[in-house]
Design a protein around this motif. Structure first.
Motif, mmCIF file in Angstrom:
data_model
loop_
_atom_site.group_PDB
_atom_site.id
_atom_site.type_symbol
_atom_site.label_atom_id
_atom_site.label_comp_id
_atom_site.label_asym_id
_atom_site.label_seq_id
_atom_site.Cartn_x
_atom_site.Cartn_y
_atom_site.Cartn_z
ATOM 1 N N ALA A 1 10.026 -0.791 5.614
ATOM 2 C CA ALA A 1 11.085 0.169 5.912
ATOM 3 C C ALA A 1 10.720 1.510 5.297
ATOM 4 O O ALA A 1 10.065 1.570 4.249
ATOM 5 N N TRP A 2 11.144 2.583 5.938
ATOM 6 C CA TRP A 2 10.845 3.920 5.446
ATOM 7 C C TRP A 2 11.254 4.082 3.984
ATOM 8 O O TRP A 2 10.530 4.657 3.190
ATOM 9 N N ARG A 3 12.437 3.585 3.657
ATOM 10 C CA ARG A 3 12.967 3.786 2.309
ATOM 11 C C ARG A 3 12.348 2.838 1.281
ATOM 12 O O ARG A 3 12.644 2.954 0.100
ATOM 13 N N ASP A 4 11.481 1.915 1.730
ATOM 14 C CA ASP A 4 10.735 1.068 0.788
ATOM 15 C C ASP A 4 9.620 1.856 0.106
ATOM 16 O O ASP A 4 9.000 1.374 -0.833
ATOM 17 N N MET A 5 9.339 3.051 0.610
ATOM 18 C CA MET A 5 8.325 3.931 0.033
ATOM 19 C C MET A 5 9.008 5.247 -0.272
ATOM 20 O O MET A 5 9.629 5.851 0.600
ATOM 21 N N SER A 6 8.920 5.691 -1.513
ATOM 22 C CA SER A 6 9.632 6.886 -1.943
ATOM 23 C C SER A 6 8.710 7.755 -2.791
ATOM 24 O O SER A 6 7.894 7.238 -3.545
ATOM 25 N N VAL A 7 8.870 9.063 -2.648
ATOM 26 C CA VAL A 7 8.121 9.999 -3.480
ATOM 27 C C VAL A 7 9.047 10.521 -4.570
ATOM 28 O O VAL A 7 10.142 11.006 -4.279
ATOM 29 N N ARG A 8 8.612 10.382 -5.793
ATOM 30 C CA ARG A 8 9.304 10.958 -6.948
ATOM 31 C C ARG A 8 8.324 11.899 -7.619
ATOM 32 O O ARG A 8 7.125 11.766 -7.438
ATOM 33 N N ASN A 9 8.841 12.794 -8.420
ATOM 34 C CA ASN A 9 7.975 13.714 -9.140
ATOM 35 C C ASN A 9 8.109 13.490 -10.640
ATOM 36 O O ASN A 9 9.217 13.344 -11.157
ATOM 37 N N MET A 10 6.954 13.499 -11.307
ATOM 38 C CA MET A 10 6.938 13.433 -12.761
ATOM 39 C C MET A 10 7.462 14.773 -13.286
ATOM 40 O O MET A 10 7.578 15.744 -12.531
ATOM 41 N N ALA A 11 7.742 14.862 -14.581
ATOM 42 C CA ALA A 11 8.218 16.112 -15.182
ATOM 43 C C ALA A 11 7.219 17.245 -14.931
ATOM 44 O O ALA A 11 7.612 18.401 -14.778
ATOM 45 N N SER A 12 5.945 16.908 -14.835
ATOM 46 C CA SER A 12 4.899 17.907 -14.587
ATOM 47 C C SER A 12 4.914 18.402 -13.139
ATOM 48 O O SER A 12 4.236 19.365 -12.817
ATOM 49 N N GLY A 13 5.651 17.703 -12.271
ATOM 50 C CA GLY A 13 5.676 18.026 -10.846
ATOM 51 C C GLY A 13 4.775 17.134 -10.018
ATOM 52 O O GLY A 13 4.862 17.122 -8.794
ATOM 53 N N GLN A 14 3.884 16.390 -10.682
ATOM 54 C CA GLN A 14 2.972 15.503 -9.954
ATOM 55 C C GLN A 14 3.759 14.455 -9.178
ATOM 56 O O GLN A 14 4.648 13.809 -9.724
ATOM 57 N N PRO A 15 3.450 14.288 -7.887
ATOM 58 C CA PRO A 15 4.165 13.277 -7.105
ATOM 59 C C PRO A 15 3.683 11.866 -7.433
ATOM 60 O O PRO A 15 2.515 11.668 -7.809
ATOM 61 N N GLN A 16 4.575 10.917 -7.309
ATOM 62 C CA GLN A 16 4.274 9.498 -7.480
ATOM 63 C C GLN A 16 4.943 8.734 -6.356
ATOM 64 O O GLN A 16 6.060 9.056 -5.960
ATOM 65 N N MET A 17 4.258 7.700 -5.849
ATOM 66 C CA MET A 17 4.868 6.800 -4.869
ATOM 67 C C MET A 17 5.582 5.695 -5.630
ATOM 68 O O MET A 17 5.031 5.133 -6.580
ATOM 69 N N GLU A 18 6.781 5.404 -5.208
ATOM 70 C CA GLU A 18 7.529 4.277 -5.757
ATOM 71 C C GLU A 18 7.757 3.301 -4.612
ATOM 72 O O GLU A 18 8.290 3.683 -3.568
ATOM 73 N N LEU A 19 7.335 2.059 -4.800
ATOM 74 C CA LEU A 19 7.463 1.052 -3.750
ATOM 75 C C LEU A 19 8.512 0.026 -4.138
ATOM 76 O O LEU A 19 8.554 -0.444 -5.270
ATOM 77 N N THR A 20 9.349 -0.326 -3.169
ATOM 78 C CA THR A 20 10.363 -1.349 -3.364
ATOM 79 C C THR A 20 10.342 -2.260 -2.139
ATOM 80 O O THR A 20 9.617 -2.011 -1.172
ATOM 81 N N GLY A 21 11.153 -3.286 -2.158
ATOM 82 C CA GLY A 21 11.309 -4.152 -0.993
ATOM 83 C C GLY A 21 9.993 -4.696 -0.459
ATOM 84 O O GLY A 21 9.122 -5.110 -1.214
ATOM 85 N N TRP A 22 9.872 -4.651 0.867
ATOM 86 C CA TRP A 22 8.709 -5.232 1.512
ATOM 87 C C TRP A 22 7.421 -4.514 1.120
ATOM 88 O O TRP A 22 6.375 -5.138 1.007
ATOM 89 N N ALA A 23 7.474 -3.200 0.900
ATOM 90 C CA ALA A 23 6.276 -2.455 0.512
ATOM 91 C C ALA A 23 5.757 -2.952 -0.842
ATOM 92 O O ALA A 23 4.551 -3.128 -1.023
ATOM 93 N N ALA A 24 6.670 -3.187 -1.786
ATOM 94 C CA ALA A 24 6.262 -3.720 -3.095
ATOM 95 C C ALA A 24 5.706 -5.129 -2.948
ATOM 96 O O ALA A 24 4.720 -5.491 -3.607
ATOM 97 N N ASP A 25 6.317 -5.934 -2.073
ATOM 98 C CA ASP A 25 5.807 -7.291 -1.828
ATOM 99 C C ASP A 25 4.405 -7.241 -1.243
ATOM 100 O O ASP A 25 3.521 -7.995 -1.647
ATOM 101 N N ARG A 26 4.180 -6.352 -0.297
ATOM 102 C CA ARG A 26 2.859 -6.209 0.326
ATOM 103 C C ARG A 26 1.832 -5.764 -0.718
ATOM 104 O O ARG A 26 0.714 -6.272 -0.747
ATOM 105 N N LEU A 27 2.221 -4.828 -1.581
ATOM 106 C CA LEU A 27 1.313 -4.373 -2.631
ATOM 107 C C LEU A 27 0.932 -5.528 -3.556
ATOM 108 O O LEU A 27 -0.248 -5.697 -3.903
ATOM 109 N N ALA A 28 1.902 -6.343 -3.916
ATOM 110 C CA ALA A 28 1.621 -7.503 -4.777
ATOM 111 C C ALA A 28 0.669 -8.482 -4.088
ATOM 112 O O ALA A 28 -0.243 -9.017 -4.734
ATOM 113 N N GLN A 29 0.843 -8.700 -2.777
ATOM 114 C CA GLN A 29 -0.047 -9.603 -2.020
ATOM 115 C C GLN A 29 -1.479 -9.070 -1.981
ATOM 116 O O GLN A 29 -2.423 -9.840 -1.990
#
Length: 148
Positions: A72-100
């Motif tokens: 799902a689109w919302r299973d992948m999210s971009v957050r920014n560190m305090a420095s402004g550097q982007p980070q991907m945050e994975l939840t749901g099925w995306a996190a499950d796929r990453l673990a696999q």
């Protein structure tokens, strides 16, 4: 070791038109509340959304699925560190796929780089597996960040 690589190029004007046409329906289907707050606070609202759209597309490619197989689109999210550097945050099925995808004895790190030059927004995602320290805890957390 590299587990996956993905890239995407999004047209900012196309995203701007989609936002104008579908508004909250589009925003709420694709972007998390954090992503929406970030975009709506920026001078270039459409450009910010376009970079995050591209990041989600690139991440889905790096996961080896594209936007199918239950992701799902919302299973992948971009957050920014305090420095402004982007980070991907994975939840749901995306996190499950990453673990696999992550080999035993490793933890996964999802790297993301975003850029734009109107009318284009681009994202590049690399998923890396890093060996766990011997005897230490670890694995892949739901965020897709290395567990410590």
């Amino acid at each position: 070791m590299i587990l996956g690589v993905g890239t995407d190029l999004a047209n900012i004007e196309r995203i701007k038109g989609t936002l104008a046409r579908f508004g909250d329906r589009f925003r709420n289907r694709v972007f998390t509340e954090v992503e929406q707050r970030k975009a709506e606070a920026r001078a270039d609202v459409a450009g910010t959304y376009a970079k995050r759209w591209a990041a989600k597309e690139a991440c889905s490619k790096a996961l080896g699925t594209g936007l199918r197989m239950g992701i799902a689109w919302r299973d992948m999210s971009v957050r920014n560190m305090a420095s402004g550097q982007p980070q991907m945050e994975l939840t749901g099925w995306a996190a499950d796929r990453l673990a696999q995808m992550t080999p035993p004895g490793h933890h996964a790190i999802v790297h993301v780089s975003l850029t734009d030059d109107h009318p284009w927004a681009q994202a590049f995602v690399v998923i890396e597996a890093v060996p766990l320290p011997s005897g230490g805890p670890g694995g892949v957390g739901a965020s897709g960040k290395a567990a410590s």
